[in-house]
Write a protein that holds these residues in place. Structure first.
Motif, PDB file in Angstrom:
ATOM      1  N   HIS A   1     -28.902  38.346  -7.360  1.00  0.00           N
ATOM      2  CA  HIS A   1     -27.425  38.813  -7.201  1.00  0.00           C
ATOM      3  C   HIS A   1     -26.604  38.532  -6.140  1.00  0.00           C
ATOM      4  O   HIS A   1     -27.343  38.102  -5.017  1.00  0.00           O
ATOM      5  CB  HIS A   1     -27.649  40.417  -7.082  1.00  0.00           C
ATOM      6  CG  HIS A   1     -28.203  40.913  -8.338  1.00  0.00           C
ATOM      7  ND1 HIS A   1     -29.525  40.842  -8.748  1.00  0.00           N
ATOM      8  CD2 HIS A   1     -27.661  41.986  -9.509  1.00  0.00           C
ATOM      9  CE1 HIS A   1     -29.744  41.512  -9.851  1.00  0.00           C
ATOM     10  NE2 HIS A   1     -28.633  42.003 -10.326  1.00  0.00           N
TER      11      HIS A   1
ATOM     12  N   LEU B   1     -24.695  39.276  -3.023  1.00  0.00           N
ATOM     13  CA  LEU B   1     -24.598  40.375  -1.980  1.00  0.00           C
ATOM     14  C   LEU B   1     -23.587  40.338  -0.939  1.00  0.00           C
ATOM     15  O   LEU B   1     -23.176  39.178  -0.505  1.00  0.00           O
ATOM     16  CB  LEU B   1     -26.067  40.610  -1.579  1.00  0.00           C
ATOM     17  CG  LEU B   1     -27.213  40.543  -2.462  1.00  0.00           C
ATOM     18  CD1 LEU B   1     -28.372  40.673  -1.711  1.00  0.00           C
ATOM     19  CD2 LEU B   1     -27.285  41.809  -3.475  1.00  0.00           C
TER      20      LEU B   1
ATOM     21  N   SER C   1     -35.120  35.353  -0.049  1.00  0.00           N
ATOM     22  CA  SER C   1     -33.730  35.488   0.279  1.00  0.00           C
ATOM     23  C   SER C   1     -33.432  35.933   1.940  1.00  0.00           C
ATOM     24  O   SER C   1     -32.258  35.696   2.327  1.00  0.00           O
ATOM     25  CB  SER C   1     -33.074  36.519  -0.892  1.00  0.00           C
ATOM     26  OG  SER C   1     -33.385  36.174  -1.839  1.00  0.00           O
TER      27      SER C   1
ATOM     28  N   ARG D   1     -26.838  34.874  -2.075  1.00  0.00           N
ATOM     29  CA  ARG D   1     -28.293  35.631  -2.119  1.00  0.00           C
ATOM     30  C   ARG D   1     -28.669  36.332  -0.985  1.00  0.00           C
ATOM     31  O   ARG D   1     -29.967  37.170  -1.099  1.00  0.00           O
ATOM     32  CB  ARG D   1     -29.221  34.410  -2.494  1.00  0.00           C
ATOM     33  CG  ARG D   1     -29.992  34.541  -3.794  1.00  0.00           C
ATOM     34  CD  ARG D   1     -30.959  33.336  -3.527  1.00  0.00           C
ATOM     35  NE  ARG D   1     -32.110  33.348  -3.311  1.00  0.00           N
ATOM     36  CZ  ARG D   1     -33.084  32.312  -2.619  1.00  0.00           C
ATOM     37  NH1 ARG D   1     -32.605  31.335  -2.531  1.00  0.00           N
ATOM     38  NH2 ARG D   1     -34.276  32.922  -1.965  1.00  0.00           N
TER      39      ARG D   1
ATOM     40  N   TYR E   1     -33.530  45.448  -8.519  1.00  0.00           N
ATOM     41  CA  TYR E   1     -32.531  44.784  -9.074  1.00  0.00           C
ATOM     42  C   TYR E   1     -32.270  44.822 -10.418  1.00  0.00           C
ATOM     43  O   TYR E   1     -31.161  44.874 -10.983  1.00  0.00           O
ATOM     44  CB  TYR E   1     -32.220  43.282  -8.306  1.00  0.00           C
ATOM     45  CG  TYR E   1     -32.023  43.314  -6.876  1.00  0.00           C
ATOM     46  CD1 TYR E   1     -30.646  43.457  -6.681  1.00  0.00           C
ATOM     47  CD2 TYR E   1     -32.976  43.010  -5.902  1.00  0.00           C
ATOM     48  CE1 TYR E   1     -30.255  43.311  -5.147  1.00  0.00           C
ATOM     49  CE2 TYR E   1     -32.409  43.088  -4.535  1.00  0.00           C
ATOM     50  CZ  TYR E   1     -31.201  42.911  -4.232  1.00  0.00           C
ATOM     51  OH  TYR E   1     -30.696  43.153  -2.937  1.00  0.00           O
TER      52      TYR E   1
HETATM   53  O1  C5P Z   1     -35.624  36.338  -2.696  1.00  0.00           O
HETATM   54  P1  C5P Z   1     -36.606  37.256  -2.721  1.00  0.00           P
HETATM   55  O2  C5P Z   1     -38.074  36.535  -3.159  1.00  0.00           O
HETATM   56  O3  C5P Z   1     -36.858  38.067  -1.463  1.00  0.00           O
HETATM   57  O4  C5P Z   1     -36.223  38.444  -3.942  1.00  0.00           O
HETATM   58  C1  C5P Z   1     -37.051  39.163  -4.623  1.00  0.00           C
HETATM   59  C2  C5P Z   1     -36.518  39.664  -5.841  1.00  0.00           C
HETATM   60  O5  C5P Z   1     -35.236  40.463  -5.547  1.00  0.00           O
HETATM   61  C3  C5P Z   1     -35.667  38.290  -6.944  1.00  0.00           C
HETATM   62  O6  C5P Z   1     -36.774  37.884  -7.472  1.00  0.00           O
HETATM   63  C4  C5P Z   1     -34.669  38.949  -7.345  1.00  0.00           C
HETATM   64  O7  C5P Z   1     -35.207  39.543  -8.446  1.00  0.00           O
HETATM   65  C5  C5P Z   1     -34.267  40.029  -6.543  1.00  0.00           C
HETATM   66  N1  C5P Z   1     -32.997  39.654  -5.735  1.00  0.00           N
HETATM   67  C6  C5P Z   1     -31.988  39.477  -6.280  1.00  0.00           C
HETATM   68  N2  C5P Z   1     -30.711  39.018  -5.697  1.00  0.00           N
HETATM   69  C7  C5P Z   1     -30.831  38.809  -4.292  1.00  0.00           C
HETATM   70  C8  C5P Z   1     -32.139  38.790  -3.891  1.00  0.00           C
HETATM   71  C9  C5P Z   1     -33.263  39.248  -4.198  1.00  0.00           C
HETATM   72  O8  C5P Z   1     -31.722  39.792  -7.389  1.00  0.00           O
HETATM   73  N3  C5P Z   1     -29.609  38.520  -3.730  1.00  0.00           N
END
Ligand code: C5P
Length: 309
Positions: free
Chosen positions: A41, A43, A150, A166, A196
């Motif tokens: 997503h 953000l 992220s 992200r 999410y």
């Molecule tokens: O990047 P990270 O592994 O920490 O993110 C975990 C999960 O959170 C991702 O697999 C995704 O489903 C969700 N996420 C998202 N948008 C972001 C960060 C994380 O949808 N900007």
């Protein structure tokens, strides 16, 4: 700055080692702008480091091996551990044939919305950079950190920052003014991915006024910061886990300036002017909800910057 120690007598050898602090973060605001095609997503979040930290010890070894020891028996110590992934990433990227021994002492609650894991990954990148004299810029370390998660680039930056995309498009902000911070994590786990996944942007009634909070930070306006706290992921997590709302409501009555869920939760944080009030609220929330993960810490900015008060 971190010191690389030349000798590690405890292990009876001359290998260099380094000790680091890996700090937790809270989100003063968290807005979800859009769902993307890559599963992530877009953000817009205002991130803030707090004082609560995990300790990380990294020592060079002669063997081409990554060995991890941790105080939490349920954490994996193999390639599933983010410190392992970070060490492997750096070893592979820079063709390092030495191994590392990593000792991870966790204090930050796990899967809590406090970026504890991301911070550990960031600390290992920082530590290996110094231990192996890689001379990497923060920008380069942040690019590498993106592969781990992220929030990792932010954890390399620390302090007060605006995160977009992200979470990897970062702008360092003036340090947030000082507050004591109460952290209370109910005894439940929340999966970030599922939060999410269950977010329906059409159902979100209240978005943060990010610009207003940015202005409040720039002006050292503590009231503006406290009243601007807002996280759209609360809609999902509170719906699934009503205890988060109960804890929020309870802490709001204990003299806090503002209270919010951090990240995807379930940790609730609250800002306080006085440490005594924060400690008293911590005691009460611990008793009322019978939870062990309750901490009083404070806003942390690198180089001891206190922010405008
Ligand atoms: O990047 P990270 O592994 O920490 O993110 C975990 C999960 O959170 C991702 O697999 C995704 O489903 C969700 N996420 C998202 N948008 C972001 C960060 C994380 O949808 N900007």
């Amino acid at each position: 700055m971190y010191t690389v120690y030349k000798k590690h007598e405890e292990y009876g050898d001359n290998m260099e080692y380094i000790k680091l602090k890996s700090r937790a973060k809270i989100n003063l605001t968290l807005d979800v702008i859009a769902r993307r095609d890559d599963g992530y997503h877009d953000l817009e979040m205002i991130m803030q480091t707090v004082g609560l930290y995990d300790s990380i010890f990294i020592k060079k070894t002669d063997k081409d091996e990554i060995f991890i020891k941790t105080n939490l028996h349920y954490l994996p110590t193999d390639e599933r551990n983010i410190t392992y992934k970070a060490a492997k990433l750096i070893k592979d990227e820079f063709g390092i044939s030495n191994g590392v021994y990593i000792e991870l002492t966790k204090r930050i609650p796990v899967a809590a919305g406090l970026a504890g894991g991301s911070g550990n990954g960031a600390a290992v990148i920082k530590g290996m950079n110094r231990l192996f004299d890689l001379d990497l810029s923060t920008k380069k370390m942040m690019e590498l950190g993106e592969h781990l998660g992220s929030d990792v680039p932010y954890c390399l930056m620390e302090g007060t920052a605006l995160a977009k995309g992200r979470g990897e498009i970062l702008t360092q902000l003036n340090p947030c003014p000082h507050f004591y911070v109460l952290l209370a994590k109910p005894d439940i786990s929340v999966s970030t991915a599922s939060v999410y996944k269950n977010l329906d942007l059409k159902m979100v009634k209240k978005h943060p006024n990010t610009n207003a909070v940015l202005a409040a930070i720039a002006n050292g306006d503590k009231t503006g910061i406290s009243t601007g706290l807002c996280n759209v992921l609360e809609t999902v997590t509170i719906n699934q886990r009503p205890i988060v709302k109960e804890i929020k409501n309870f802490i709001a009555e204990q003299g806090s300036c503002g209270v919010l869920m951090s990240g995807s939760g379930p940790t609730v944080f609250a800002l306080f002017e006085k440490i005594e009030t924060a400690k008293e609220a911590a005691k009460k929330v611990k008793e009322k909800f019978n939870i062990k993960d309750v901490y009083v810490t404070e806003i942390y900015n690198p180089s001891g910057e206190k922010g405008r008060n």
